[in-house]
Design an enzyme around this catalytic site. Structure first.
Site, PDB file in Angstrom:
ATOM      1  N   ASN A 208     -50.185  73.061 -67.131  1.00 20.21           N
ATOM      2  CA  ASN A 208     -50.246  74.444 -67.591  1.00 20.21           C
ATOM      3  C   ASN A 208     -50.913  74.474 -68.964  1.00 20.21           C
ATOM      4  OD1 ASN A 208     -48.071  74.116 -69.676  1.00 20.21           O
ATOM      5  ND2 ASN A 208     -46.809  73.754 -67.853  1.00 20.21           N
ATOM      6  N   ASP A 276     -42.481  73.561 -62.509  1.00 17.62           N
ATOM      7  CA  ASP A 276     -41.409  73.816 -61.547  1.00 17.62           C
ATOM      8  C   ASP A 276     -41.504  72.902 -60.332  1.00 17.62           C
ATOM      9  OD1 ASP A 276     -40.186  75.945 -62.977  1.00 17.62           O
ATOM     10  OD2 ASP A 276     -41.773  77.286 -62.304  1.00 17.62           O
ATOM     11  N   LYS A 286     -57.421  57.873 -55.346  1.00 11.94           N
ATOM     12  CA  LYS A 286     -58.112  59.148 -55.507  1.00 11.94           C
ATOM     13  C   LYS A 286     -58.394  59.765 -54.143  1.00 11.94           C
ATOM     14  CE  LYS A 286     -62.241  61.336 -57.397  1.00 11.94           C
ATOM     15  NZ  LYS A 286     -63.538  61.131 -58.081  1.00 11.94           N
ATOM     16  N   PRO A 303     -36.751  68.549 -61.391  1.00 14.55           N
ATOM     17  CA  PRO A 303     -35.409  68.736 -61.962  1.00 14.55           C
ATOM     18  C   PRO A 303     -35.378  69.983 -62.849  1.00 14.55           C
ATOM     19  CG  PRO A 303     -36.163  66.473 -62.270  1.00 14.55           C
ATOM     20  CD  PRO A 303     -37.337  67.243 -61.759  1.00 14.55           C
ATOM     21  N   ASP A 304     -34.320  70.750 -62.758  1.00  9.24           N
ATOM     22  CA  ASP A 304     -34.132  71.925 -63.613  1.00  9.24           C
ATOM     23  C   ASP A 304     -33.332  71.470 -64.835  1.00  9.24           C
ATOM     24  OD1 ASP A 304     -33.453  74.353 -64.828  1.00  9.24           O
ATOM     25  OD2 ASP A 304     -33.471  75.414 -62.917  1.00  9.24           O
ATOM     26  N   ILE A 305     -34.035  71.039 -65.852  1.00  4.29           N
ATOM     27  CA  ILE A 305     -33.398  70.423 -67.011  1.00  4.29           C
ATOM     28  C   ILE A 305     -32.495  71.418 -67.729  1.00  4.29           C
ATOM     29  CG2 ILE A 305     -33.809  69.223 -69.184  1.00  4.29           C
ATOM     30  CD1 ILE A 305     -36.566  68.406 -68.044  1.00  4.29           C
ATOM     31  N   PHE A 323     -36.355  78.811 -72.987  1.00  2.42           N
ATOM     32  CA  PHE A 323     -37.545  79.628 -73.227  1.00  2.42           C
ATOM     33  C   PHE A 323     -38.021  80.211 -71.905  1.00  2.42           C
ATOM     34  CE2 PHE A 323     -37.305  77.876 -77.286  1.00  2.42           C
ATOM     35  CZ  PHE A 323     -38.270  78.431 -78.123  1.00  2.42           C
ATOM     36  N   LYS A 337     -33.067  85.160 -66.000  1.00 10.56           N
ATOM     37  CA  LYS A 337     -33.178  83.708 -66.143  1.00 10.56           C
ATOM     38  C   LYS A 337     -32.017  83.154 -66.958  1.00 10.56           C
ATOM     39  CE  LYS A 337     -36.253  80.011 -67.725  1.00 10.56           C
ATOM     40  NZ  LYS A 337     -37.613  79.657 -68.211  1.00 10.56           N
ATOM     41  N   LYS A 341     -29.654  80.331 -65.423  1.00 10.62           N
ATOM     42  CA  LYS A 341     -29.645  78.992 -66.006  1.00 10.62           C
ATOM     43  C   LYS A 341     -28.312  78.667 -66.680  1.00 10.62           C
ATOM     44  CE  LYS A 341     -34.114  78.226 -65.196  1.00 10.62           C
ATOM     45  NZ  LYS A 341     -34.634  77.144 -64.337  1.00 10.62           N
TER      46      LYS A 341
END
Length: 398
Positions: A208, A276, A286, A303-305, A323, A337, A341
Site C-alpha cells: 500500500n 488485510d 517468478k 493476522p489481525d494484530i 488507526f 472498527k 477490534k
C-alpha cells in the site's frame, strides 16, 4: 541534556565492544562523565588503556581489587551514577541479569544498584532468537530494564538479522531519553509503523502507499516525553527515529511475531498499514506469462494484530490505540472498527486521493474513544504526533 550526567558504562565481551570507544567519545562530547567497567571477555576486544584514555577515568575490571573494595567500592560505583549502560549487552550478561547472578564485577554492580539500567544487546542472530534469550529479555523488561536495539544487519560472523548492536548515536539518544524524565519516564510503549509487503513471488508483492511518516513521528514524540519505545516497522520510505528499540519486518506475519516478542508494554500504538490479505501459497519462482492466461491468485487473511492484542486476557496493554485509514464515511467506519477490534482509541483519517494525506506531510485525524469523536484540525504529522503523545501520557499517568 547530558551535561554533568554520570554514566557507568559496562562493556561486555563481544566484537561490538569496539563501538563502546566511540560511545564514550560521544557521551563526553555532550558533557557526560563516563566510568568504564570491563568484563574479562571485553578485554579480548578492547584494552583497558584505550577505554580509560577516552573516558579520562580509571577502567574498573576486577571485583576483588583490594584497594577499592576496602571501602566497598562496587557498592559506591553502582549507586553514584545517574544511569548504568551495558553496551554491548551479551547473551551471557543478559542471562546473568535475568537470573540474578553476581559472580564478577559487572554482574555484581548490576545486582547492587537501584540506578536505572539501559542495555544495548549485541549477539549472533540465532543467539538473539534463542528461546532462552527471548525469555531473559522479557524478564528484564518486566524488571524495568530499558533497551536500545538491537538492530538488524550484517554480523561479524557473516550472518544477517537482528542482534547487531545499535550505533553509538542511537545509544546516546536512548540515554538522553532515559535521563530526560518527562511524563512517560518508565513507560514502555510499542509503536507499529509503515506498510507490509505480501509476496506474490520472489519479485512481486502486494503493498500500500503508507510512507511510515506518521508512525515515525509518533515514536519520536513518545521518546521526547521519556518513553521507552519499541518501534516495529515495515518497509517504510522514511528513516526510523533515533532512541528506539528498532525492529524491521516485511510481512504482516512477521509484524505479528515482532509484536508478540515486544510484549508486555504499557501501551500499544498500531499505526502500521498492515495488509488485510496475503497470497496463499506464494510462488517460490517468478510467475511467467503463459497461453493459459493470467495466473489465479488465492488469498488468505492475515493476522489481525490490533484485534488480538485488544482482546488479550493476560498482559493486555493499559492503552491500545488503533488507526483507521478510510476513503468515505470516516467517523462511521472508524467507530464500527473500534467496536469490532476492541481497542481503546481509534485515530481515523481520510486518505482518499484528493486529500494528499497518504504519503504526504500533513494529516487531519479524528480521535474516537469512549468520549465520542473528536476532530482535530489539519496539521503537520509531527504536530499530530505530539498531540497524540500528550494524550497518551495523560491517559497512562492521570
Amino acid at each position: 541534556m547530558l551535561a554533568s550526567k554520570r554514566i557507568l558504562l559496562i562493556i561486555g565481551g563481544g566484537i561490538a565492544a569496539y563501538k563502546s570507544l566511540d560511545l564514550i567519545r560521544r557521551l563526553r562530547e555532550r558533557g557526560a562523565s563516563v566510568t568504564p567497567v570491563l568484563t574479562r571477555a571485553a578485554e579480548e576486544f578492547v584494552t583497558p588503556l584505550s577505554v580509560s584514555a577516552l573516558a579520562g577515568e580509571k577502567a574498573y575490571r576486577d571485583l576483588f581489587d583490594l584497594t577499592d573494595e576496602a571501602e566497598m567500592g562496587h557498592i559506591q560505583l553502582s549507586r553514584s551514577a545517574d544511569l548504568i549502560v551495558v553496551a554491548p549487552a551479551t547473551a551471557d550478561l543478559m542471562g546473568k541479569m535475568a537470573a540474578g547472578l553476581a559472580n564478577d564485577l559487572a554482574s555484581t554492580l548490576l545486582m547492587a544498584t537501584d540506578t536505572p539500567v539501559l542495555c544495548a544487546p549485541a549477539m549472533n542472530v540465532r543467539m538473539w532468537n534463542h528461546p532462552a534469550t527471548r525469555r531473559n529479555y522479557r524478564q528484564l523488561t518486566e524488571d524495568g530494564i530499558r533497551f536500545a536495539g538491537p538492530n538488524e544487519g550484517d554480523m561479524a560472523c557473516g550472518e544477517y538479522g537482528p542482534g547487531r548492536m545499535s550505533e553509538p548515536l542511537e545509544i546516546v539518544a536512548a540515554i538522553e531519553a532515559a535521563l530526560a524524565g518527562g511524563p512517560l519516564a518508565g513507560k514502555r510503549i510499542l509503536v507499529t509503523s509503515g506498510p507490509t509487503h505480501e509476496p506474490i513471488d520472489p519479485v512481486r508483492y502486494i503493498a500500500n502507499r503508507s510512507s511510515g511518516a506518521q508512525g515515525t513521528a509518533i515514536a519520536r514524540a513518545l521518546v521526547s516525553l521519556g518513553a521507552e519505545v519499541v518501534f516495529v516497522t515495515g518497509p517504510a520510505e522514511v528513516a526510523p527515529p533515533e532512541g528506539v528499540e528498532l525492529v524491521h519486518v516485511r510481512t504482516a506475519q512477521q509484524m505479528s511475531d515482532a509484536v508478540d516478542a515486544a510484549l508486555p508494554v504499557d501501551a500499544g500504538v498500531f499505526a502500521a498499514a498492515v495488509a488485510d490479505w496475503r497470497v496463499d501459497g506464494a510462488s517460490d519462482r517468478k510467475l511467467k506469462k503463459s497461453r493459459d492466461g493470467m495466473p489465479v491468485l488465492q488469498f488468505a487473511e492475515n493476522p489481525d494484530i490490533l484485534k488480538r492484542v485488544s482482546h488479550m486476557e493476560k498482559g493486555r496493554p493499559a492503552l491500545v490505540v488503533g488507526f483507521a485509514a478510510e476513503t468515505d464515511d470516516v467517523i462511521a467506519h472508524a467507530t464500527v472498527k473500534r467496536t469490532r477490534k476492541g481497542c481503546d482509541w481509534i485515530v481515523a483519517n481520510d486518505v482518499s486521493p484528493g486529500t494528499g494525506i497518504m504519503g504526504g506531510s500533513e494529516n487531519a485525524v479524528v480521535l474516537i474513544s469512549d468520549n465520542g469523536a473528536e476532530e482535530w484540525p489539519r496539521m503537520g504529522k509531527d504536530a499530530v504526533a505530539r498531540r497524540l503523545a500528550e494524550r497518551i501520557a495523560a491517559a497512562l499517568t492521570g
